[in-house]
Design a protein around this motif. Structure first.
Motif, PDB file in Angstrom:
ATOM      1  N   LEU A 184      47.753  23.246 -42.334  1.00  9.86           N
ATOM      2  CA  LEU A 184      47.076  23.699 -43.544  1.00  9.86           C
ATOM      3  C   LEU A 184      45.590  23.894 -43.311  1.00  9.86           C
ATOM      4  O   LEU A 184      44.985  24.803 -43.881  1.00  9.86           O
ATOM      5  N   ARG A 185      44.992  23.064 -42.471  1.00  4.80           N
ATOM      6  CA  ARG A 185      43.568  23.233 -42.156  1.00  4.80           C
ATOM      7  C   ARG A 185      43.361  24.586 -41.475  1.00  4.80           C
ATOM      8  O   ARG A 185      42.423  25.314 -41.785  1.00  4.80           O
ATOM      9  N   GLY A 186      44.236  24.952 -40.557  1.00  5.38           N
ATOM     10  CA  GLY A 186      44.129  26.246 -39.884  1.00  5.38           C
ATOM     11  C   GLY A 186      44.273  27.405 -40.858  1.00  5.38           C
ATOM     12  O   GLY A 186      43.543  28.393 -40.771  1.00  5.38           O
ATOM     13  N   LEU A 187      45.198  27.279 -41.802  1.00  8.89           N
ATOM     14  CA  LEU A 187      45.372  28.318 -42.819  1.00  8.89           C
ATOM     15  C   LEU A 187      44.119  28.427 -43.679  1.00  8.89           C
ATOM     16  O   LEU A 187      43.620  29.525 -43.934  1.00  8.89           O
ATOM     17  N   ALA A 188      43.582  27.298 -44.099  1.00  7.63           N
ATOM     18  CA  ALA A 188      42.358  27.291 -44.912  1.00  7.63           C
ATOM     19  C   ALA A 188      41.197  27.915 -44.139  1.00  7.63           C
ATOM     20  O   ALA A 188      40.411  28.694 -44.703  1.00  7.63           O
ATOM     21  N   ASP A 189      41.089  27.597 -42.855  1.00  9.89           N
ATOM     22  CA  ASP A 189      40.017  28.160 -42.032  1.00  9.89           C
ATOM     23  C   ASP A 189      40.133  29.675 -41.905  1.00  9.89           C
ATOM     24  O   ASP A 189      39.126  30.374 -41.866  1.00  9.89           O
ATOM     25  N   ARG A 190      41.355  30.194 -41.843  1.00 13.71           N
ATOM     26  CA  ARG A 190      41.552  31.648 -41.730  1.00 13.71           C
ATOM     27  C   ARG A 190      41.291  32.369 -43.051  1.00 13.71           C
ATOM     28  O   ARG A 190      40.837  33.514 -43.052  1.00 13.71           O
ATOM     29  N   LEU A 191      41.565  31.717 -44.172  1.00 17.34           N
ATOM     30  CA  LEU A 191      41.346  32.354 -45.480  1.00 17.34           C
ATOM     31  C   LEU A 191      39.894  32.275 -45.944  1.00 17.34           C
ATOM     32  O   LEU A 191      39.436  33.126 -46.709  1.00 17.34           O
ATOM     33  N   ALA A 192      39.163  31.270 -45.491  1.00 20.41           N
ATOM     34  CA  ALA A 192      37.793  31.027 -45.962  1.00 20.41           C
ATOM     35  C   ALA A 192      36.855  32.227 -45.805  1.00 20.41           C
ATOM     36  O   ALA A 192      36.101  32.527 -46.745  1.00 20.41           O
ATOM     37  N   PRO A 193      36.845  32.935 -44.677  1.00 24.91           N
ATOM     38  CA  PRO A 193      35.930  34.076 -44.558  1.00 24.91           C
ATOM     39  C   PRO A 193      36.146  35.163 -45.613  1.00 24.91           C
ATOM     40  O   PRO A 193      35.231  35.901 -45.945  1.00 24.91           O
ATOM     41  N   ALA A 194      37.353  35.237 -46.155  1.00 31.51           N
ATOM     42  CA  ALA A 194      37.657  36.230 -47.199  1.00 31.51           C
ATOM     43  C   ALA A 194      37.458  35.640 -48.593  1.00 31.51           C
ATOM     44  O   ALA A 194      37.788  36.279 -49.588  1.00 31.51           O
ATOM     45  N   GLY A 195      36.943  34.410 -48.671  1.00 27.14           N
ATOM     46  CA  GLY A 195      36.755  33.761 -49.970  1.00 27.14           C
ATOM     47  C   GLY A 195      38.015  33.080 -50.473  1.00 27.14           C
ATOM     48  O   GLY A 195      38.105  32.708 -51.639  1.00 27.14           O
ATOM     49  N   GLY A 196      39.001  32.919 -49.597  1.00 25.00           N
ATOM     50  CA  GLY A 196      40.280  32.331 -50.006  1.00 25.00           C
ATOM     51  C   GLY A 196      40.277  30.815 -49.974  1.00 25.00           C
ATOM     52  O   GLY A 196      39.408  30.185 -49.374  1.00 25.00           O
ATOM     53  N   ARG A 197      41.269  30.255 -50.647  1.00 22.51           N
ATOM     54  CA  ARG A 197      41.425  28.802 -50.721  1.00 22.51           C
ATOM     55  C   ARG A 197      42.894  28.440 -50.600  1.00 22.51           C
ATOM     56  O   ARG A 197      43.772  29.238 -50.924  1.00 22.51           O
ATOM     57  N   VAL A 198      43.136  27.200 -50.175  1.00 32.72           N
ATOM     58  CA  VAL A 198      44.485  26.667 -50.065  1.00 32.72           C
ATOM     59  C   VAL A 198      44.526  25.347 -50.818  1.00 32.72           C
ATOM     60  O   VAL A 198      43.617  24.530 -50.711  1.00 32.72           O
ATOM     61  N   ARG A 199      45.584  25.163 -51.591  1.00 31.26           N
ATOM     62  CA  ARG A 199      45.808  23.897 -52.290  1.00 31.26           C
ATOM     63  C   ARG A 199      47.237  23.466 -52.001  1.00 31.26           C
ATOM     64  O   ARG A 199      48.166  24.272 -52.059  1.00 31.26           O
ATOM     65  N   ALA A 200      47.407  22.192 -51.672  1.00 34.37           N
ATOM     66  CA  ALA A 200      48.740  21.680 -51.375  1.00 34.37           C
ATOM     67  C   ALA A 200      48.932  20.353 -52.087  1.00 34.37           C
ATOM     68  O   ALA A 200      47.979  19.584 -52.265  1.00 34.37           O
ATOM     69  N   GLU A 201      50.169  20.103 -52.514  1.00 37.71           N
ATOM     70  CA  GLU A 201      50.483  18.823 -53.148  1.00 37.71           C
ATOM     71  C   GLU A 201      51.966  18.522 -52.993  1.00 37.71           C
ATOM     72  O   GLU A 201      52.776  19.421 -52.793  1.00 37.71           O
ATOM     73  N   ALA A 202      52.281  17.248 -53.048  1.00 40.77           N
ATOM     74  CA  ALA A 202      53.675  16.809 -53.037  1.00 40.77           C
ATOM     75  C   ALA A 202      53.874  15.903 -54.233  1.00 40.77           C
ATOM     76  O   ALA A 202      53.117  14.958 -54.435  1.00 40.77           O
ATOM     77  N   ALA A 203      54.851  16.231 -55.052  1.00 41.49           N
ATOM     78  CA  ALA A 203      55.143  15.439 -56.247  1.00 41.49           C
ATOM     79  C   ALA A 203      56.624  15.563 -56.579  1.00 41.49           C
ATOM     80  O   ALA A 203      57.192  16.651 -56.506  1.00 41.49           O
ATOM     81  N   ASP A 204      57.226  14.458 -56.906  1.00 39.96           N
ATOM     82  CA  ASP A 204      58.636  14.434 -57.323  1.00 39.96           C
ATOM     83  C   ASP A 204      59.554  15.107 -56.307  1.00 39.96           C
ATOM     84  O   ASP A 204      60.485  15.832 -56.668  1.00 39.96           O
TER      85      ASP A 204
END
Length: 56
Positions: free
Chosen positions: A23-43
């Motif tokens: 997920l860190r790698g995905l976030a790093d690739r999206l950041a230059p385009a202004g992108g963000r990643v959010r992840a969660e685990a529930a239930d």
């Protein structure tokens, strides 16, 4: 643009693959385009939401 992926097969105690960029790698690739990643685990469901602004 927003993409959401959910996995209802998440296991308790699982962790990231130590050999991948994960997920860190995905976030790093999206950041230059202004992108963000959010992840969660529930239930017992893992959800990933990736958002990138799009200019019409």
């Amino acid at each position: 643009m927003t993409v959401t992926v959910s996995n209802d097969g998440v296991r308790a105690g699982g962790g990231p693959d130590p050999l991948s960029g994960g997920l860190r790698g995905l976030a790093d690739r999206l950041a230059p385009a202004g992108g963000r990643v959010r992840a969660e685990a529930a239930d017992g469901v893992f959800s990933l939401v990736a958002t990138v602004p799009v200019t019409p």
